[in-house]
Design a protein around this motif. Structure first.
Motif: not given
Length: 773
Positions: A465-473, A527-530, A534-538
């Motif tokens: 559920q966090q993937r799309s928002a994290a990449v868009s951020g 902020d976007g990379k953080q 933080k959510a476990g992505g690279r």
């Protein structure tokens, strides 16, 4: 070593028919394998472990569409008009519909869908995506794509092609290379004084090159290899193949200048003496090229090993096939004056019942041989210009050393701001479609458009559920960077575990600002990379520009280790060869000066943009990332060629007479002509590749041409005699502990049996014609 090579040369000359048959069979077998079962080459300079490569591997595994080959079709309106006319838009649509039918094409994105129209509507582009990765897109598909744009051209629009799927092919064996070989033949004829003698090195070099290059082609079926590996093998195979044969043929002709020398013994003795230099020099080149594996960079390792194998073949050809051909040539290679004197001696001996003359086949009937002859190559007086040059250099050695070192330092100065990179379409020939598409895109969309970065986001370990928002951020954060011109909307693979977006910098691919942007995306705390991390992505950054930055950094890090290996290798080999401590140290210092001056010239021409018209460079750009490492490996081996051949003659004279300065003059007198001819031949071969369209081949050819000329004429022919004159007897000093440890290797032929005394000259034969050393 000299004794074994003497036996090998004698055997090859005696069994010349068998030797020739074996080599012709080898050419046929390797040629058949290379032509019929040759593999394909890659245009990618991949380096395992760097971030851009990890990202590319991730895209290929989990998001194949993002890693597939893409052809970018660029459209430009005629001057003074735009692409808005209905007829123009209709022509573009027809062309793109035809492109969609090209085999292997899976998608076509017209200009209107991806923002592919410039703000002034004069330039537009469409992306044609293939199913295969870039290296696997066949030439037939590229040709079909170009043909599909015929309706667009008929409408009066300009059409050019770029993208990863439209990489230009590397070709070898063009007109410039033929001119280089022709120049080499002229130099050989002048140096050897015989067309027959000049032809032999070319024949043997072509045999070695055929086996080496075709063998590389067959190996490419099993090993990933860049197309530059074939070009490098061709360059070195031709150059060293001709030079090694020149060393042996010149020694043979020099010995035959004494009419009492028998052909068979001269062949064996030339193979033992000049052949020993060839073994040492060739072995040095082979080891230096094989040492490229120490860099840990696969494409550079395969290039080095392929070139090393070709050089090894050239050495074997020089030691076996060449003596066999010399045996076939027989008396025809003897200088004319000596041949006439020998005929007169034979006639006189026959009339008085004396010793038998040589048989028609060139086999001796009486054992006789000559040591190193005193005549110049081709007969006549000693090398007057060589003696004059050596005396001039040794008369004022301090001034010569200072002048040479300062001059080389000036040439090396531009290397202080050397920048490394990989070739872009901007550096392709100005007439190529890749270069013209680069210029059109720069004009229409800005310099950063050709430096686009791909940001890959691995979301496999993030909550779904966090993937799309994290990449868009992340995309939103990147849009706020002052050095970013545009960011495309993120795309995700079907599994939702990998996202990708394109970032267009404001600066060009070779600008420092673009490199700073890559590092900032990778390491900044935006902020976007953080949020992604933080959510476990690279987050990874890849693309052509990022790959060039990574490869350059990797090669720069490997350079000190490689230079250290080369220096240690040089000192050790030369200590073994010359039983001296200071001669190897002097040789290494001269080699480093040659490298610095060569890199300085390359930087001044290709990076700073001077003499671009003369070398047909399309644009000023950073130096090819792997050129310094490659130049060091190749030039080291070639420099040691001249060092061994020149200094071995000095050592030979010093061992016999114990006069250090006279030994320097004698060495230059007897070897200077051959060393200069060898350098000119190499320069002709390497220089012919300067006019190749491939920017990599062009810069390698220029660097090796400059390096060979500088090393041969400034370092070996000028600095070496001056420094050895200054050192005197100390030049040949070796500490006793080292003398006990190092193996004794005879490369001057001191261990060979003394030549048998031939018959006295016949009455009326001028004494000068039969003078022995």
């Amino acid at each position: 070593m000299a004794g074994r090579l003497y036996a090998l040369g004698a055997w090859a000359a005696r069994r010349r028919g068998r030797v020739l048959a074996v080599w012709l069979l080898l050419v046929a077998v390797v040629g058949g394998l290379g032509a019929g079962f040759g593999g394909s080459y890659t245009t990618e300079f991949s380096v395992p472990g760097i971030e851009s490569q990890r990202a590319q591997d991730l895209l290929r595994a989990d998001f194949p569409q993002a890693a597939a080959g893409v052809a970018r079709v660029v459209f430009a309106a005629p001057k003074g008009s735009t692409l808005d006319a209905p007829a123009d838009r209709a022509a573009i649509d027809r062309g793109l519909r035809a492109a969609a039918e090209v085999p292997g094409v899976v998608a076509v994105r017209p200009p209107a869908q991806g923002g592919g129209v410039s703000p002034d509507h004069t330039v537009a582009y469409a992306d044609v995506q293939f199913r295969q990765i870039p290296d696997d897109v066949p030439k037939s598909a590229q040709d079909a794509l170009q043909a599909s744009m015929a309706p667009v051209r008929q409408a009066g629009l300009t059409v050019e092609f770029g993208g990863t799927a439209m990489h230009p092919a590397t070709h070898v064996g063009g007109p410039s290379e033929i001119v280089g070989v022709a120049i080499a033949f002229v130099v050989l004829a002048l140096a050897l004084g015989s067309l027959l003698a000049a032809g032999l090195p070319l024949v043997t070099a072509l045999v070695g090159v055929a086996i080496g290059v075709l063998g590389v082609g067959f190996t490419a079926r099993f090993v990933t290899m860049t197309d530059t590996a074939t070009v490098l093998a061709l360059m070195l195979g031709l150059a060293v193949g001709i030079d090694y044969a020149l060393f042996i043929v010149s020694r043979h002709r020099e010995q035959l200048a004494d009419p009492r020398t028998e052909v068979a013994d001269s062949i064996a003795r030339a193979t033992a003496t000049a052949g020993s230099s060839v073994v040492f020099a060739g072995g040095t080149v082979v080891v230096a090229l094989a040492a490229l594996t120490a860099t840990g960079i696969p494409f550079l390792s395969t290039m080095g090993l392929a070139a090393a194998a070709t050089v090894l073949i050239a050495v074997l050809v020089a030691l076996t096939l060449l003596p066999a051909l010399l045996g076939w040539a027989g008396e025809r290679l003897r200088p004319k004056q000596a041949r006439q004197a020998r005929a007169a001696r034979a006639a006189g001996a026959h009339g008085t019942g004396g010793a038998a003359a040589q048989s028609d086949t060139g086999e001796p009937r009486a054992a006789s041989a000559a040591g190193p002859g005193r005549g110049r190559i081709g007969g006549g007086e000693p090398g007057r210009w060589g003696a004059a040059w050596a005396r001039a250099v040794t008369r004022r050695p301090v001034a010569v050393v200072l002048l040479a070192v300062v001059g080389l330092g000036v040439l090396a100065a531009p290397a202080l701001h050397l920048r490394l990179g990989l070739p872009s379409n901007e550096t392709q020939p100005a007439a190529s479609t890749q270069h013209r598409s680069y210029d059109l895109l720069t004009r229409g969309f800005g310099p950063g458009f050709n430096a686009a970065l791909t940001v890959a986001v691995d979301t496999s370990k993030m909550p779904r559920q966090q993937r799309s928002a994290a990449v868009s951020g992340l995309a939103a954060a990147l849009r706020h960077d002052p050095d970013v011109a545009a960011v495309t909307p993120p795309l995700a693979n079907p599994a939702g575990t990998l996202g990708a977006l394109n970032v267009v910098p404001r600066s060009g691919p070779d600008d420092q600002a673009t490199a700073d942007l890559v590092h900032r995306i990778r390491h900044s705390a935006a902020d976007g990379k953080q949020q992604v991390e933080k959510a476990g992505g690279r987050v990874y950054v890849t693309g052509t520009t990022a790959a060039a930055i990574d490869v350059s950094a990797k090669l720069s890090a490997a350079l000190p280790l490689y230079v250290g290996i080369i220096v240690v290798l040089a000192v050790l080999l030369l200590m073994i060869a010359f039983r001296s401590l200071l001669v190897p140290l002097k040789a290494v210092a001269g080699f480093l000066l040659s490298i610095g001056a060569s890199l300085g010239l390359v930087t001044w021409v290709f990076q700073d943009g001077h003499l671009g018209g003369a070398v047909q460079a399309a644009a000023a750009a950073p130096v090819i990332a792997f050129l310094p490492v490659l130049l060091i490996g190749v030039l080291f081996g070639l420099a040691m060629d001249y060092e061994v051949f020149l200094v071995s003659r000095m050592r030979e004279h010093f061992s016999q007479h114990g006069q250090p300065r006279a030994a320097v003059v004698a060495g230059v007198t007897r070897s200077g002509r051959v060393v200069c001819a060898a350098a000119l031949i190499m320069a002709a071969v390497f220089g012919s590749f300067v006019f190749d369209g491939d920017p990599i081949v062009k810069s390698i050819g220029f660097a090796l041409t400059a390096g060979v000329l500088i090393d041969a004429f400034v370092v070996r022919m000028t600095l070496v005699p001056a420094v050895l004159a200054l050192l005197g007897r100390y030049a040949w000093w070796l500490p006793r502990p080292l003398a006990r440890v190092l193996p004794a290797v005879d490369i001057e032929g001191a261990s060979l049996p003394a030549p048998a005394a031939g018959p006295e000259p016949a009455a009326g034969v001028p004494p000068a014609a039969v003078r022995r050393p």
